[in-house]
Structures are given as structure tokens and as C-alpha cells.
Design a protein around this motif. Structure first.
Motif: not given
Length: 161
Positions: A69-70, A83-94, A105-111
Motif C-alpha cells: 500500500m505504501a 502499485d495497481l492494488t488501490a487498497i483503501t480502508g480496512e483489510f486483514s490477512a491471516s 471488505p471495501k474493494m470489489p472483487v473485480s478490482a
């Protein structure tokens, strides 16, 4: 005639191939394999490219996502990385046993397709390998986003396309 042919063959063998001997040459350092430390992936005109972040300590998978994201640093931007991910807002990874799940949760799966998915998959695969010792080819990454799920993916699916 037969003696002449045998004599010429023997002379040719004795003369060698014309390559003169040289002194021992230093071939440099041996190949070192995968570099130590964290690598994250960015998009370029030629596909995904991994860049090292040796000074960044990864304590969990979310840290790898934050590094992506940086975005690329100035030198990487100048080299054409983005960076093409354009991640904004909350996320989690496990992860459990090499099975990584990243939730956006704030990104459409198509992105989260193509190189954008590859950036996440390859960066998270590297982090999972560093954190838990999972072989890189055994890591599978699933993206859960708004409207659906993508994957599971392996990093190799996005490299050298």
C-alpha cells in the motif's frame, strides 16, 4: 592414400582445437538464491517485479500488505514500477498452514485481478514464507472482497506471463 588420411587426422588431433590455455579466472560470487528479507511486488510494463525491503521487519501478514500500500519508492517509480492494488480502508490477512486469506471488505472483487492480484499474492507468499517457513510454491492466497472470492492463487501464476 590411407596413410595420408591417417597422418592428417593424427596431426589435426595433435594440434588441438586452436583454443589457447589461460590462467584461472575468477567467476565471482556463487549464486545466492532467493535474497534475504522481505520482497514486495509492483507492476511494470514487463509484468510483476519484486523489490527488496531488507530494512523492514515483517511480524505479520498485514505488514506485507501495508508495504504494498505504501507504493514504490522514488527510484522504483523512476524505473517504471507502480502499485495497481488501490487498497483503501480496512483489510486483514491471516494464514493457516500456507493457506493465506486476505480480506478487503471495501474493494470489489473485480478490482483484484491481473497484476493487482499478483502484487498481493506474491507479496503475501513471500511474507508467509518468511513468517512461517512455508515453501513459496506451497503458499496459496485467496482474496475475499466485496461481491466474492478470488483464488486460491500461487505467485508462479503471475510471474513471467
Amino acid at each position: 592414400m590411407k596413410r595420408l588420411i591417417v597422418s592428417l587426422a593424427a596431426l589435426t588431433l595433435a594440434a588441438g582445437c586452436g583454443v589457447r590455455p589461460t590462467e584461472v579466472l575468477d567467476g565471482g560470487a556463487p549464486a545466492s538464491g532467493i535474497p534475504d528479507g522481505m520482497r514486495i511486488y509492483f507492476a511494470s510494463d514487463n509484468g510483476l517485479r519484486g523489490v527488496s525491503r531488507p530494512d523492514k521487519e515483517i511480524t505479520d501478514l498485514a505488514a506485507a500488505v501495508k508495504l504494498v500500500m505504501a507504493g514504490p519508492n522514488d527510484a522504483e517509480l523512476a524505473a517504471g514500477l507502480t502499485d495497481l492494488t488501490a487498497i483503501t480502508g480496512e483489510f486483514s490477512a491471516s494464514a493457516i498452514g500456507g493457506l493465506v486469506t486476505v480480506r478487503l471488505p471495501k474493494m470489489p472483487v473485480s478490482a483484484v485481478a491481473g497484476m493487482a492480484a499478483g502484487q498481493l499474492v506474491c507479496s503475501l507468499s513471500r511474507a508467509e514464507s518468511l513468517l512461517h517457513g512455508t515453501r513459496p510454491d506451497a503458499v496459496r492466497v485467496t482474496v475475499v472482497a466485496q461481491g466474492g472470492t478470488a483464488g486460491p492463487y500461487q505467485c508462479s501464476q503471475f510471474l513471467n506471463r
